[in-house]
Design a protein around this motif. Sequence first.
Motif, mmCIF file in Angstrom:
data_model
loop_
_atom_site.group_PDB
_atom_site.id
_atom_site.type_symbol
_atom_site.label_atom_id
_atom_site.label_comp_id
_atom_site.label_asym_id
_atom_site.label_seq_id
_atom_site.Cartn_x
_atom_site.Cartn_y
_atom_site.Cartn_z
ATOM 1 N N ALA A 8 -18.442 -7.901 46.207
ATOM 2 C CA ALA A 8 -17.313 -7.121 47.373
ATOM 3 C C ALA A 8 -15.982 -6.819 46.579
ATOM 4 O O ALA A 8 -15.047 -6.625 46.745
ATOM 5 C CB ALA A 8 -18.053 -6.706 48.024
ATOM 6 N N ALA A 9 -15.765 -8.453 47.248
ATOM 7 C CA ALA A 9 -14.329 -9.440 46.321
ATOM 8 C C ALA A 9 -14.222 -8.958 44.415
ATOM 9 O O ALA A 9 -12.653 -8.704 44.534
ATOM 10 C CB ALA A 9 -14.280 -10.766 46.667
ATOM 11 N N LEU A 10 -14.632 -8.687 44.056
ATOM 12 C CA LEU A 10 -14.403 -8.853 42.695
ATOM 13 C C LEU A 10 -13.973 -7.113 42.549
ATOM 14 O O LEU A 10 -13.045 -6.795 42.070
ATOM 15 C CB LEU A 10 -15.765 -8.650 42.278
ATOM 16 N N ILE A 12 -13.109 -4.861 45.228
ATOM 17 C CA ILE A 12 -11.096 -5.124 45.411
ATOM 18 C C ILE A 12 -10.273 -5.798 45.176
ATOM 19 O O ILE A 12 -8.869 -5.061 44.687
ATOM 20 C CB ILE A 12 -11.928 -5.743 47.412
ATOM 21 N N ILE A 13 -10.392 -7.025 44.901
ATOM 22 C CA ILE A 13 -9.666 -6.925 44.414
ATOM 23 C C ILE A 13 -8.732 -6.728 42.758
ATOM 24 O O ILE A 13 -7.869 -7.215 42.093
ATOM 25 C CB ILE A 13 -9.497 -9.287 44.272
ATOM 26 N N THR A 14 -10.486 -6.641 41.467
ATOM 27 C CA THR A 14 -9.456 -6.087 40.528
ATOM 28 C C THR A 14 -9.318 -5.119 40.913
ATOM 29 O O THR A 14 -7.604 -4.771 39.834
ATOM 30 C CB THR A 14 -10.754 -5.894 39.730
ATOM 31 N N CYS A 15 -8.771 -4.571 41.667
ATOM 32 C CA CYS A 15 -8.413 -3.014 41.552
ATOM 33 C C CYS A 15 -6.706 -3.055 42.524
ATOM 34 O O CYS A 15 -5.908 -2.589 41.696
ATOM 35 C CB CYS A 15 -9.175 -2.074 43.146
ATOM 36 N N VAL A 16 -6.749 -4.393 43.286
ATOM 37 C CA VAL A 16 -5.385 -4.841 43.611
ATOM 38 C C VAL A 16 -4.857 -5.587 41.603
ATOM 39 O O VAL A 16 -3.813 -5.010 41.799
ATOM 40 C CB VAL A 16 -4.929 -5.789 44.771
ATOM 41 N N ILE A 17 -5.034 -5.776 41.407
ATOM 42 C CA ILE A 17 -4.769 -6.387 40.402
ATOM 43 C C ILE A 17 -4.697 -5.018 38.827
ATOM 44 O O ILE A 17 -2.961 -5.259 38.533
ATOM 45 C CB ILE A 17 -5.650 -7.181 39.751
ATOM 46 N N ALA A 18 -5.256 -4.390 39.199
ATOM 47 C CA ALA A 18 -5.128 -3.417 38.398
ATOM 48 C C ALA A 18 -3.701 -2.483 38.591
ATOM 49 O O ALA A 18 -3.070 -1.746 37.273
ATOM 50 C CB ALA A 18 -6.214 -2.988 38.123
ATOM 51 N N VAL A 19 -3.794 -2.244 39.412
ATOM 52 C CA VAL A 19 -2.615 -1.329 40.479
ATOM 53 C C VAL A 19 -1.136 -2.235 39.878
ATOM 54 O O VAL A 19 -0.622 -1.647 40.173
ATOM 55 C CB VAL A 19 -2.910 -0.944 41.845
ATOM 56 N N CYS A 20 -1.166 -3.813 40.915
ATOM 57 C CA CYS A 20 0.007 -4.338 40.377
ATOM 58 C C CYS A 20 0.213 -4.353 39.370
ATOM 59 O O CYS A 20 1.718 -4.055 38.744
ATOM 60 C CB CYS A 20 -0.139 -5.632 41.547
ATOM 61 N N SER A 21 -0.295 -4.835 38.318
ATOM 62 C CA SER A 21 0.262 -4.245 37.182
ATOM 63 C C SER A 21 0.313 -3.297 36.404
ATOM 64 O O SER A 21 1.628 -3.653 35.493
ATOM 65 C CB SER A 21 -1.379 -5.405 36.139
ATOM 66 N N ALA A 22 -0.197 -2.343 36.776
ATOM 67 C CA ALA A 22 0.701 -0.624 36.459
ATOM 68 C C ALA A 22 1.160 -0.901 36.904
ATOM 69 O O ALA A 22 2.846 -0.500 36.270
ATOM 70 C CB ALA A 22 -0.655 0.169 36.960
#
Length: 137
Positions: A8-10, A12-22
Amino acid sequence: MITHFYPAALRIITCVIAVCSAVSATLLGTATPPEGLEILDPSDLRTTAVVLTMTLGVVAPVAMLIAEPLTCLLLKAGLFAASGFGNAMMLSPLVVVPFQEASTALAVVCSVALTIASIVTYMESVERRNARRRANT
């Protein structure tokens, strides 16, 4: 314990990384090229930073979601470490633009957190495997 929450952490946090990087790449891509560079071409530097951020910060982490959460853990740790370094590159005073620092810093922190979580989960799986092997002999 972390193995239980890792999938679950993978996600959620991957989505946060992708959005912030974009967001960071978009803000940098729409800004004017950095000034004061004599040796490097400013527009090439900006373009390279945007491409690296999109590749290491968006595409690669999202591609890791395709695999099963508890497989390829060392590959995931290396990829999230590379994502953190790629996003940290965006914090350079030569490249940074207003409002980009917060999203980039959040992406770096999340990348480091997933790197550590991937390594810990891998170590727990190795311990479990060794315990089963000892119990069978």
